[in-house]
Design a protein around this motif. Structure first.
Motif, PDB file in Angstrom:
ATOM      1  N   ALA A 284       0.831  -1.210   0.000  1.00 31.05           N
ATOM      2  CA  ALA A 284       0.000   0.000   0.000  1.00 31.05           C
ATOM      3  C   ALA A 284       0.863   1.257   0.000  1.00 31.05           C
ATOM      4  N   ILE A 285       1.945   1.229   0.757  1.00 29.94           N
ATOM      5  CA  ILE A 285       2.825   2.406   0.811  1.00 29.94           C
ATOM      6  C   ILE A 285       3.494   2.613  -0.548  1.00 29.94           C
ATOM      7  N   LEU A 286       3.915   1.505  -1.151  1.00 33.52           N
ATOM      8  CA  LEU A 286       4.584   1.620  -2.450  1.00 33.52           C
ATOM      9  C   LEU A 286       3.658   2.308  -3.461  1.00 33.52           C
ATOM     10  N   PHE A 287       2.424   1.866  -3.545  1.00 36.17           N
ATOM     11  CA  PHE A 287       1.490   2.487  -4.489  1.00 36.17           C
ATOM     12  C   PHE A 287       1.206   3.935  -4.080  1.00 36.17           C
ATOM     13  N   GLY A 288       1.019   4.149  -2.779  1.00 32.83           N
ATOM     14  CA  GLY A 288       0.632   5.483  -2.313  1.00 32.83           C
ATOM     15  C   GLY A 288       1.741   6.515  -2.452  1.00 32.83           C
ATOM     16  N   ALA A 289       2.996   6.093  -2.250  1.00 39.44           N
ATOM     17  CA  ALA A 289       4.095   7.067  -2.242  1.00 39.44           C
ATOM     18  C   ALA A 289       4.807   7.171  -3.586  1.00 39.44           C
ATOM     19  N   VAL A 290       4.831   6.057  -4.350  1.00 39.02           N
ATOM     20  CA  VAL A 290       5.585   6.049  -5.613  1.00 39.02           C
ATOM     21  C   VAL A 290       4.640   6.214  -6.814  1.00 39.02           C
ATOM     22  N   ARG A 296       0.009  12.783  -6.530  1.00 40.09           N
ATOM     23  CA  ARG A 296      -1.437  12.834  -6.292  1.00 40.09           C
ATOM     24  C   ARG A 296      -1.676  13.699  -5.057  1.00 40.09           C
ATOM     25  N   CYS A 297      -2.828  14.319  -4.998  1.00 46.51           N
ATOM     26  CA  CYS A 297      -3.209  15.006  -3.748  1.00 46.51           C
ATOM     27  C   CYS A 297      -3.268  13.987  -2.624  1.00 46.51           C
ATOM     28  N   ALA A 448     -10.585   8.519   5.716  1.00 45.35           N
ATOM     29  CA  ALA A 448      -9.823   7.717   6.686  1.00 45.35           C
ATOM     30  C   ALA A 448     -10.099   6.242   6.388  1.00 45.35           C
ATOM     31  N   ASN A 449      -9.038   5.511   6.092  1.00 46.16           N
ATOM     32  CA  ASN A 449      -9.177   4.119   5.650  1.00 46.16           C
ATOM     33  C   ASN A 449      -8.504   3.165   6.631  1.00 46.16           C
ATOM     34  N   ILE A 450      -8.995   1.941   6.654  1.00 41.94           N
ATOM     35  CA  ILE A 450      -8.349   0.885   7.432  1.00 41.94           C
ATOM     36  C   ILE A 450      -7.868  -0.197   6.465  1.00 41.94           C
ATOM     37  N   ASN A 451      -6.586  -0.473   6.525  1.00 46.38           N
ATOM     38  CA  ASN A 451      -5.952  -1.490   5.669  1.00 46.38           C
ATOM     39  C   ASN A 451      -6.168  -1.221   4.176  1.00 46.38           C
ATOM     40  N   VAL A 452      -6.298   0.044   3.864  1.00 49.17           N
ATOM     41  CA  VAL A 452      -6.390   0.540   2.481  1.00 49.17           C
ATOM     42  C   VAL A 452      -5.531   1.805   2.478  1.00 49.17           C
ATOM     43  N   GLY A 453      -4.723   1.983   1.444  1.00 55.40           N
ATOM     44  CA  GLY A 453      -3.810   3.133   1.426  1.00 55.40           C
ATOM     45  C   GLY A 453      -4.535   4.466   1.279  1.00 55.40           C
ATOM     46  N   THR A 454      -3.739   5.548   1.225  1.00 57.42           N
ATOM     47  CA  THR A 454      -4.356   6.884   1.208  1.00 57.42           C
ATOM     48  C   THR A 454      -4.822   7.298  -0.177  1.00 57.42           C
ATOM     49  N   SER A 455      -4.214   6.722  -1.238  1.00 61.18           N
ATOM     50  CA  SER A 455      -4.571   7.179  -2.593  1.00 61.18           C
ATOM     51  C   SER A 455      -5.444   6.130  -3.271  1.00 61.18           C
ATOM     52  N   GLY A 456      -5.941   6.499  -4.448  1.00 58.16           N
ATOM     53  CA  GLY A 456      -6.713   5.538  -5.231  1.00 58.16           C
ATOM     54  C   GLY A 456      -8.132   5.367  -4.748  1.00 58.16           C
TER      55      GLY A 456
END
Ligand code: UN1
Length: 507
Positions: A284-290, A296-297, A448-456
């Motif tokens: 999730a971090i990889l997709f969210g940060a990279v 992305r906002c 605010a998500n649980i076990n889902v990243g911040t983007s997408g």
């Protein structure tokens, strides 16, 4: 490239304003704007921007079209949006590829962006039969009370470079279903995406004999943007962009008592608790940060990790980052393309210099990649001893800050300790921690998500955030209400005139 541009009707020089199928305006006073491929730095095509004269012509069209469009039954308006969804399905590949070419996100994300357009069209078609108002009981006998929603007018849509087509569609599909006409000012880095979308919209508009509902104005902020903000014919401005620009938008539109939807900066954090599934969170971090090269906002910018697992997570992230393939965003197997322009690269390295002075330690990355092109960088992880002032700022680049925490209260305090409040997440397998995060005293972000990243995010819920993010909501849920005006209606079907609050007056 030529074949792709031909498919989307992009010419070497394109008019920058349009009011409908026969309404392309090539403005003789308009200044040229060149669109560049961020992967190579080469020009793709040029646009003749709109001048003040063209602005007036387009606004008049939009205002005229509103007079009739608002009277078209909402489900019929929905039928236009349905056709828009159909043509977007047909052109998903070339339009998604143009997004990659002009903005630099990788092809799967370009296609995903067009999918997001299709999804919001589907949503808006359904919405066109569900523009519900409430009814309630009157305190007076023989009275009925209800509310209805009427079209608002012209919606001004000002979009950012990072989602050159989807954010327009969130606004456009909903506004059209709601009976509004609209004027779109895209970001100057991505005008060709807007022109391609307008060509597709025009095909649909032509089939429905519509002019002036979907309008485009490519132009500078000072000529076009400022006019939109100050124009009382535009009751709603939907703005996506930086906090500083958003503050100016809010102030200017508020001065004339107009409405705004603001979707400004994010500084999105993920709390990783000691019991989190680390394989899941690493992905999730990889997709969210990279993903989208951190532009992305909703990009993940801060990791707040329990100290007992910080070393393990850091190692996993280092391994994951080492596998990120960087290159031409249209090539297969690439995970990260370039930043949008050289200024963004300069800003990223200025931020890295500052965090180093603030005690940050680079864990991985931290270099430019000039051999690949002027806008390529390494995705970078920085370990921070605490949440410093630089961490509190949004840098639109693939920089990820790692911070450790001891107690959950501490984690939430760090999480909420930034001025922005767009998206947030917690990775945990503990029900108590997750409920705490989602409670009123937990995450202060709009999402605010649980076990889902911040983007997408999907389109189904409202999209937007609190604090300096601006408080606006776009896309799904009941975000449509801002695009309409609410009218409260009371009907007296008795032959008396009882007054509310039991007042007796002259009887
Ligand atoms: C944006 O970055 O402005 O949630 C929009 C996401 C996308 C939209 C991002 N669906 O990441």
């Amino acid at each position: 490239m030529k074949a792709l541009l031909d498919k989307l009707k992009i010419e070497p020089v394109n008019p920058g304003a349009c009011t409908g199928p026969d309404g392309w305006i090539s403005d003789p006073e308009g200044k040229p704007l060149v669109s560049y491929n961020p992967a190579t730095g080469e020009p793709i095509a040029s646009i003749t921007q709109a001048s003040a004269t063209t602005y007036e012509a387009v606004l008049r069209q939009a205002a005229g079209a509103f007079r009739t469009w608002q009277t078209v039954p909402a489900p019929q308006r929905g039928a236009v949006v349905r056709d828009l969804g159909t043509i977007l399905r047909e052109y998903q590949a070339p339009l998604g590829e143009l997004v990659s070419l002009e903005m630099g996100k990788i092809r799967p994300e370009g296609l995903g962006e067009v999918q997001e357009m299709i999804d919001i069209c589907d949503f808006a078609v359904g919405l066109s039969r569900q523009l519900y108002g409430v009814t309630t009981h009157s305190e007076r006998p023989g009275h009925r009370m209800y509310e209805q929603w009427h079209p608002l007018g012209i919606v001004g849509i000002i979009t950012a470079f990072n989602f050159p087509t989807a954010v327009w569609s969130w606004n456009a599909a909903i506004a059209a279903a709601c009976g509004d006409t609209m004027v779109w000012k895209p970001a100057s880095a991505v005008p060709l995406c807007a022109i391609a979308v307008q060509h597709l919209v025009n095909q649909v508009a032509g089939d429905h004999h519509l002019n002036g509902v979907f309008n485009l104005l490519v132009g500078s902020g000072s000529v076009i943007g400022e006019r939109m903000l100050n124009d009382t014919r535009v009751p709603l401005i939907s703005f996506t962009g930086s906090v500083s620009m958003g503050r100016h938008v809010a102030e200017t539109v508020a001065r004339r008592l107009g409405r705004t939807i603001l979707e400004l900066g994010g500084n999105n954090g993920i709390i990783v608790t000691e019991d989190a599934d680390l394989a899941l969170v690493t992905r999730a971090i990889l997709f969210g940060a990279v993903g989208t090269a951190g532009q992305r906002c909703t990009s993940t910018r801060r990791i707040i990790v329990h100290k007992s697992i910080a070393a393990d997570l850091t190692e996993r992230l280092k391994r994951a980052y080492a596998q990120v393939t960087i290159g031409n965003p249209l090539d297969d197997g690439i995970l990260m393309g370039p930043l949008v322009e050289e200024q963004a690269v300069t800003d990223m390295f200025a931020a890295l210099e500052r965090v180093k002075q603030e005690g940050g330690e680079i864990v991985t990355g931290g270099s430019r990649l000039p051999d690949k092109g002027p806008c390529f960088v390494e995705p970078t992880i920085v370990k921070m001893p605490r949440q410093t002032s630089m961490v509190c700022e949004e840098t639109f680049a693939p920089i990820l800050y790692l911070m450790e925490y001891g107690t959950l209260d501490e984690a939430i305090a760090i999480h909420n300790g930034v001025p922005q409040g767009l998206s947030s997440a917690m990775f945990t397998t503990n029900l108590l921690s997750s409920e705490r995060f989602l409670s009123a005293t937990g995450s202060d972000a709009g999402m605010a998500n649980i076990n889902v990243g911040t983007s997408g995010a999907e389109i189904g819920l409202g999209f937007g955030g609190e604090k300096e993010t601006g408080g606006g909501r776009e896309s799904g849920s009941d975000a449509w209400k801002v695009y309409m005006r609410r009218q409260s209606n009371v009907i007296n079907w008795s032959r008396d005139l009882p007054l509310a609050q039991g007042i007796k007056f002259g009887d």
